[in-house]
Write an enzyme that holds these catalytic residues in place. Sequence first.
Site, PDB file in Angstrom:
ATOM      1  N   ASP A  13       0.743  -1.109   0.281  1.00 44.27           N
ATOM      2  CA  ASP A  13      -0.062  -0.082  -0.038  1.00 44.27           C
ATOM      3  C   ASP A  13       0.835   1.178  -0.164  1.00 44.27           C
ATOM      4  O   ASP A  13       0.642   2.305   0.555  1.00 44.27           O
ATOM      5  CB  ASP A  13      -0.809   0.022   1.381  1.00 44.27           C
ATOM      6  CG  ASP A  13      -1.665  -1.298   1.424  1.00 44.27           C
ATOM      7  OD1 ASP A  13      -2.148  -1.743   0.059  1.00 44.27           O
ATOM      8  OD2 ASP A  13      -1.812  -1.754   2.375  1.00 44.27           O
ATOM      9  N   LYS A  16       2.066   2.345  -5.156  1.00 43.33           N
ATOM     10  CA  LYS A  16       2.850   1.751  -6.499  1.00 43.33           C
ATOM     11  C   LYS A  16       2.010   2.325  -7.824  1.00 43.33           C
ATOM     12  O   LYS A  16       2.751   2.711  -8.548  1.00 43.33           O
ATOM     13  CB  LYS A  16       3.134   0.450  -6.353  1.00 43.33           C
ATOM     14  CG  LYS A  16       4.230  -0.117  -5.429  1.00 43.33           C
ATOM     15  CD  LYS A  16       4.346  -1.535  -5.262  1.00 43.33           C
ATOM     16  CE  LYS A  16       2.956  -2.202  -4.565  1.00 43.33           C
ATOM     17  NZ  LYS A  16       2.817  -2.246  -3.100  1.00 43.33           N
ATOM     18  N   GLN A 224       2.165  -5.671  -3.581  1.00 46.94           N
ATOM     19  CA  GLN A 224       2.560  -5.856  -1.982  1.00 46.94           C
ATOM     20  C   GLN A 224       3.841  -5.113  -1.577  1.00 46.94           C
ATOM     21  O   GLN A 224       4.282  -4.247  -2.284  1.00 46.94           O
ATOM     22  CB  GLN A 224       2.535  -7.437  -1.359  1.00 46.94           C
ATOM     23  CG  GLN A 224       1.185  -8.140  -1.500  1.00 46.94           C
ATOM     24  CD  GLN A 224       0.796  -8.662  -2.837  1.00 46.94           C
ATOM     25  OE1 GLN A 224       1.504  -9.224  -3.748  1.00 46.94           O
ATOM     26  NE2 GLN A 224      -0.389  -8.393  -3.406  1.00 46.94           N
TER      27      GLN A 224
HETATM   28  P1  IMP Z   1      -2.597 -12.776   1.189  1.00 46.29           P
HETATM   29  O1  IMP Z   1      -1.658 -12.400   0.180  1.00 46.29           O
HETATM   30  O2  IMP Z   1      -3.952 -12.405   0.723  1.00 46.29           O
HETATM   31  O3  IMP Z   1      -2.670 -14.061   1.542  1.00 46.29           O
HETATM   32  O4  IMP Z   1      -2.294 -12.091   2.373  1.00 46.29           O
HETATM   33  C1  IMP Z   1      -1.218 -12.023   3.730  1.00 46.29           C
HETATM   34  C2  IMP Z   1      -1.001 -11.002   4.310  1.00 46.29           C
HETATM   35  O5  IMP Z   1      -0.431  -9.900   3.243  1.00 46.29           O
HETATM   36  C3  IMP Z   1      -1.978 -10.365   4.843  1.00 46.29           C
HETATM   37  O6  IMP Z   1      -1.606  -9.487   6.092  1.00 46.29           O
HETATM   38  C4  IMP Z   1      -2.345  -9.391   3.969  1.00 46.29           C
HETATM   39  O7  IMP Z   1      -3.080  -8.164   4.534  1.00 46.29           O
HETATM   40  C5  IMP Z   1      -1.166  -8.920   3.270  1.00 46.29           C
HETATM   41  N1  IMP Z   1      -1.309  -8.186   1.892  1.00 46.29           N
HETATM   42  C6  IMP Z   1      -1.539  -8.917   0.734  1.00 46.29           C
HETATM   43  N2  IMP Z   1      -1.589  -8.022  -0.291  1.00 46.29           N
HETATM   44  C7  IMP Z   1      -1.547  -6.922   0.185  1.00 46.29           C
HETATM   45  C8  IMP Z   1      -1.490  -5.733  -0.351  1.00 46.29           C
HETATM   46  O8  IMP Z   1      -1.633  -5.542  -1.640  1.00 46.29           O
HETATM   47  N3  IMP Z   1      -1.098  -4.487   0.344  1.00 46.29           N
HETATM   48  C9  IMP Z   1      -1.057  -4.667   1.485  1.00 46.29           C
HETATM   49  N4  IMP Z   1      -1.118  -6.013   2.240  1.00 46.29           N
HETATM   50  C10 IMP Z   1      -1.307  -6.924   1.545  1.00 46.29           C
END
Ligand code: IMP
Length: 423
Positions: A13, A16, A224
């Site tokens: 966040d 980007k 991410q």
């Molecule tokens: P997942 O990738 O959805 O499995 O999430 C794993 C962790 O990464 C969690 O804490 C999410 O909140 C965080 N996360 C995944 N994608 C993003 C993103 O694009 N921005 C911020 N946090 C993310």
Amino acid sequence: MNVNLLLGLQWGDEGKGKIVDYLTKEYDIIARFQGGPNAGHTLEFNGIKHVLHTIPSGIFHPKAINVVGNGVVIDPVIFKKELEGLDKYDVNYKDALLISRKAHLILPTHRLLDAASETAKGKAKIGSTLKGIGPTYMDKTGRNGIRVGDLEFEDWKDKYRQLADKHEAMINFYNVDVQYDLNELEEEFFEAVEKIKGLQFIDSEEYLFKAMKDGKSILAEGAQGSLLDIDFGTYPFVTSSNTTAAGACTGLGIAPNKIQQVYGIFKAYTTRVGSGPFPTELFDKHGKRMAKVGHEFGATTGRPRRCGWLDLVALKYAVQVNGVTDLMMMKADVLSGFNELKVCTAYHYNGEEIDHLPYNLSAEDLKPVYKTLKGWQEDITKINSFEKLPQTLKDYITFIEDFVEVKVKIVSVGPDRKETIMR
Ligand code: IMP
């Protein structure tokens, strides 16, 4: 030929989407290299806000080609919705969007497995976006996955059935309450697959080899942030892909020696969404103010983001892991009005002061050591040159640069494309 990378240095966040959109005019190709619809890349221009999840952030520029690389995981249902969102703006995605045949597909049962796995974790849950990212990458490394290229073969639905049946058995094994109607989900999924079959599937590494040979300029777009990297992030509270520079090599087939600049994006403070350690997190009025002024709500899930002071120890770590050559500081405007700002320059841990990220960042006795700097009071959103920024903001930037030993090239002073200062 110019191959540059752009990636987030914190917990995602960082902004980007805005910067890729801003820089796209300098590139022929924008290529996403990892992650999937867990990302939410926000772009604002002409008074309209757009959120992209899987589609690269260069899509609104008429000339750029946008490549979804092999390292990305694609949910056809979400992808279809993104395409429909673009239809309103007359974006020519049939020509401007190319998808790697080697990218893996997120099935409806991957999403259900994500939910079952998180529920089963109870208090230890990761705070996943529940988009099926983890289970899809697990099937990729487990060599069970279904890839975009499979859709070009008659038997892909047999593979699908086999995998979905296995997933259903796994969901039952978790023995948690996950409500679903698979027939309904599959209907939506198959319809979405038909829509994406109308797009161009390519051997994206070959496409990029040729583009490089032809002297085209390429910007690899990360999703991410570095602290969510599966290897270097705050494991297990991470995502399931390599969000760091190495991920661009594996997620696009670009060799390391072809990469020139590595642009690292960070916010002037820190945020995190989901669970996991966050040493500089604030629970007071300062954190609340950052959340409010910075509109810190997840672009994908709408969850409130946790906010805190800038952690320079973590930032320096990310700079090193990625080989960052240029920094881009986002949301400087959100910090206007603070009398003082703190930045973390070390941690107290195990009775001593350390200057690196320890293995256990969640340790109870780990406390940030802060340096206090003067804030700035001015509204900076209309400022359009670095020289005109308040001196205290310039001092804040100099302190960061001296600490991490990389220069700040861009300062963002508002969400709009125009509110960007290039140094
Ligand atoms: P997942 O990738 O959805 O499995 O999430 C794993 C962790 O990464 C969690 O804490 C999410 O909140 C965080 N996360 C995944 N994608 C993003 C993103 O694009 N921005 C911020 N946090 C993310």
